[in-house]
Scaffold this active site. Structure first.
Site, short mmCIF file in Angstrom:
data_model
loop_
_atom_site.label_atom_id
_atom_site.label_comp_id
_atom_site.label_asym_id
_atom_site.label_seq_id
_atom_site.Cartn_x
_atom_site.Cartn_y
_atom_site.Cartn_z
N ARG A 129 41.74 62.17 -44.47
CA ARG A 129 42.24 61.82 -43.14
C ARG A 129 43.53 61.03 -43.28
O ARG A 129 43.64 60.15 -44.14
CB ARG A 129 41.21 60.99 -42.38
CG ARG A 129 41.31 61.12 -40.87
CD ARG A 129 40.14 60.48 -40.19
NE ARG A 129 38.87 61.15 -40.44
CZ ARG A 129 37.76 60.94 -39.74
NH1 ARG A 129 37.77 60.07 -38.74
NH2 ARG A 129 36.66 61.57 -40.04
N SER A 168 38.61 63.94 -36.08
CA SER A 168 37.53 63.41 -35.25
C SER A 168 38.09 62.62 -34.07
O SER A 168 38.83 63.14 -33.26
CB SER A 168 36.58 62.58 -36.09
OG SER A 168 35.46 62.16 -35.35
N HIS A 169 37.76 61.32 -34.01
CA HIS A 169 38.18 60.48 -32.89
C HIS A 169 39.47 59.73 -33.18
O HIS A 169 39.90 58.92 -32.36
CB HIS A 169 37.07 59.47 -32.57
CG HIS A 169 36.78 58.55 -33.72
ND1 HIS A 169 35.96 58.91 -34.76
CD2 HIS A 169 37.22 57.29 -33.99
CE1 HIS A 169 35.90 57.92 -35.62
NE2 HIS A 169 36.65 56.92 -35.19
N LYS A 214 37.16 67.94 -43.20
CA LYS A 214 35.76 67.70 -43.51
C LYS A 214 35.29 68.91 -44.32
O LYS A 214 35.53 70.06 -43.92
CB LYS A 214 34.93 67.52 -42.24
CG LYS A 214 35.26 66.24 -41.48
CD LYS A 214 34.33 66.02 -40.30
CE LYS A 214 34.62 64.70 -39.59
NZ LYS A 214 33.69 64.44 -38.46
N ASP A 240 32.77 63.03 -28.91
CA ASP A 240 34.00 62.60 -29.56
C ASP A 240 34.92 63.78 -29.81
O ASP A 240 34.64 64.91 -29.38
CB ASP A 240 33.70 61.82 -30.85
CG ASP A 240 33.09 62.67 -31.95
OD1 ASP A 240 32.65 63.80 -31.67
OD2 ASP A 240 33.06 62.21 -33.11
N ASP A 263 35.87 65.80 -32.26
CA ASP A 263 35.42 67.05 -32.89
C ASP A 263 34.01 67.42 -32.47
O ASP A 263 33.41 68.35 -33.02
CB ASP A 263 35.53 66.96 -34.42
CG ASP A 263 34.68 65.86 -35.02
OD1 ASP A 263 34.35 64.90 -34.31
OD2 ASP A 263 34.35 65.95 -36.22
N ASP A 303 31.04 66.25 -32.83
CA ASP A 303 29.83 66.16 -33.63
C ASP A 303 29.00 64.94 -33.26
O ASP A 303 27.87 64.77 -33.73
CB ASP A 303 30.14 66.17 -35.14
CG ASP A 303 31.00 64.99 -35.59
OD1 ASP A 303 31.53 64.26 -34.73
OD2 ASP A 303 31.17 64.83 -36.81
N ARG A 304 29.55 64.05 -32.41
CA ARG A 304 28.80 62.90 -31.91
C ARG A 304 28.62 63.01 -30.41
O ARG A 304 29.51 63.51 -29.70
CB ARG A 304 29.53 61.60 -32.23
CG ARG A 304 29.40 61.14 -33.65
CD ARG A 304 29.95 59.74 -33.81
NE ARG A 304 31.36 59.68 -33.52
CZ ARG A 304 32.00 58.57 -33.14
NH1 ARG A 304 31.32 57.45 -32.95
NH2 ARG A 304 33.29 58.59 -32.92
N HIS A 342 25.61 59.88 -34.57
CA HIS A 342 25.40 61.08 -35.37
C HIS A 342 23.90 61.35 -35.49
O HIS A 342 23.12 60.44 -35.79
CB HIS A 342 25.98 60.90 -36.78
CG HIS A 342 27.48 60.96 -36.83
ND1 HIS A 342 28.17 62.15 -36.80
CD2 HIS A 342 28.41 59.98 -36.92
CE1 HIS A 342 29.47 61.90 -36.86
NE2 HIS A 342 29.64 60.59 -36.93
#
Length: 453
Positions: A15, A103-104, A113, A246, A248, A250-251, A333
């Site tokens: 990242r 992500s966020h 990832k 979020d 991406d 995933d949360r 998560h």
């Protein structure tokens, strides 16, 4: 590790800011190293590549794909995807995968990832460090020595397969619900219509348009200030609940019919109880900052609670070791054995919707039995020497039970706290839980006084 890689290679992923930290040359070199690491170079296999909606994602994803193909690996592009959609593709196709997302993180950032076939995670200790070492000399080679791609490239429409997979794992039946969904202009704007649009729901969407500049608010529901619009919309429309994802996707975070945030630990306990109905005696994972209510409820329902460190690659490895059916983190998560041990905010949301639709009650009433204690939420403090502060706290609470599974956890019958260092910044992260608000606030203030002395 090459100096250009040190700022971007993190504990669990890659990242950094584009292009000054993460550029196509780095992405391509890491793509080449990835192909070797997962064993698909020289025509021995293929990998799936997905990307989020950031402006830099097409270029970064293309560079990663070129790197994989330059080593002779084949690439399956699924285009725009949430991270859990990429994991789903890795599992269904049984191939390694790369998700291009930050992500966020802010709009200027991007990242990677990574996973092996079957969505098995790649973190610093499970392949990422080796990849960085292999990629390092590639960054200094002459441009004339950069190999041309030889592997194949194909595109695959995977969104419906992803939706089919999730809806098969958590069917939602019962009364019709009204749901407000805040995608934060992130990838939930792509996946929510495909998944929730298949259900008998009234869905009110906020910021479903894909926009990697995040024009409305950060796509980070862990920061509750980003939930203000969702909370207001739930109250305005008289909705049964609200869901926030979020960047991406995933949360997932949940707010109840009053607009109050439901703690992810409470969601963990609810989903764990649902799994234990289907598989009595199953193992459930919870990380060190989950509420004490989670292991209590798992034990009361006949399950086996197992405590883990924070971090998806560590939790997925522990799921594989223990055969756990489900695991939850207080960061939002949620991990599912049937979903290739991977985390999925959407699957967690489906479980909440299913649990609510089966009743005639409200979210707040449904969650009441799973929420037992007062929690501080995560409090960050910038310190010069995190190890020294941890040792100072350990001495301060020497008469109490302590463990070092992840940072320092101090436990009594009435309260506990955990302090752990950030993997990426000079920060200590504090979480406190008490039997009531007064107890929690007293312990919180005591610990912060030591941390910030």
């Amino acid at each position: 590790m090459h100096a250009r890689l040190r700022p971007v290679v993190k504990a669990y992923d890659v990242r950094g800011r584009v292009p000054d930290q993460l550029d196509p040359a780095i992405a391509r070199a890491l793509g080449e190293a990835f192909a070797d690491e997962v064993g698909i170079s020289e025509g021995r296999g293929r990998a799936v590549v997905g990307r989020d909606m950031r402006a830099s994602s097409p270029e970064v994803a293309g560079a990663v794909a070129d790197g994989i193909r330059a080593r002779g690996g084949d690439v399956v592009e699924i285009g725009l995807a949430s991270t859990d959609m990429l994991y789903c593709a890795s599992g269904v196709l049984d191939v390694p995968g790369v998700m291009v997302t930050a992500s966020h993180n802010p709009a200027a950032d991007n990242g990677l990832k990574l996973c092996r076939a079957g969505a098995r995670p790649i973190g610093l200790s499970s392949g990422l460090a080796a990849m960085a070492e292999a990629a390092s000399p590639l960054l200094d080679r002459d441009p004339a020595d950069v190999p041309e791609p030889t592997g194949t490239l194909e595109s695959l429409e995977f969104l419906q397969t992803y939706a089919d997979t999730l809806l098969g794992l958590a069917p939602v039946e019962g009364r019709r619900l009204k749901v407000v969904v805040d995608a934060g202009n992130g990838m939930a704007g792509h996946t929510v219509p495909a998944v929730l649009g298949r259900l008998d729901l009234e869905v009110i969407g906020l910021y479903l348009e894909l926009d990697g500049t995040f024009p409305n608010h950060e796509a980070n529901p862990l920061d509750h200030s980003t939930l203000v619009d969702l909370q207001a919309a739930v109250r305005e429309h008289g909705a049964d609940l609200g869901l926030a994802f979020d960047g991406d996707a995933d949360r997932c975070f949940v707010v109840d019919e009053h607009g109050d945030v439901v703690a992810p630990s409470t969601i963990t306990a609810l989903v764990a109880a649902r799994h234990l109905l289907q598989e009595p005696g199953a193992t459930i994972l919870h990380n060190v900052i989950c509420s004490r209510a989670v292991p209590e409820i798992v034990s009361e329902r006949g399950g086996v609670p197992v405590r883990t460190p924070v971090g998806h690659s560590l939790i997925k490895a522990e799921m594989a070791r223990t055969g756990a059916v489900f695991g939850g983190e207080h960061s939002g998560h949620f991990y599912f054995r049937e979903f290739y041990l991977a985390d999925s905010g959407m699957l967690a949301a489906l479980h909440v919707l299913a649990a609510l639709a089966e009743t005639e009650t409200t979210v707040s009433a449904l969650m009441e039995e799973y929420s037992r204690y007062s929690a501080s939420g995560e409090i960050n403090s910038r310190v010069d020497d995190t190890d020294a502060v941890l040792e100072r706290l350990s001495r301060q609470y020497a008469d109490h039970h302590q463990d070092r599974l992840d940072g320092l956890t101090v436990t009594t019958d009435d309260w506990w706290f955990n302090v752990r260092a950030s993997n990426t910044e000079p920060l200590l992260r504090l979480n406190v839980e008490g039997a009531d608000d007064a107890t929690m606030e007293r312990v919180r203030d005591e610990v912060l006084a030591v941390v910030r002395a």
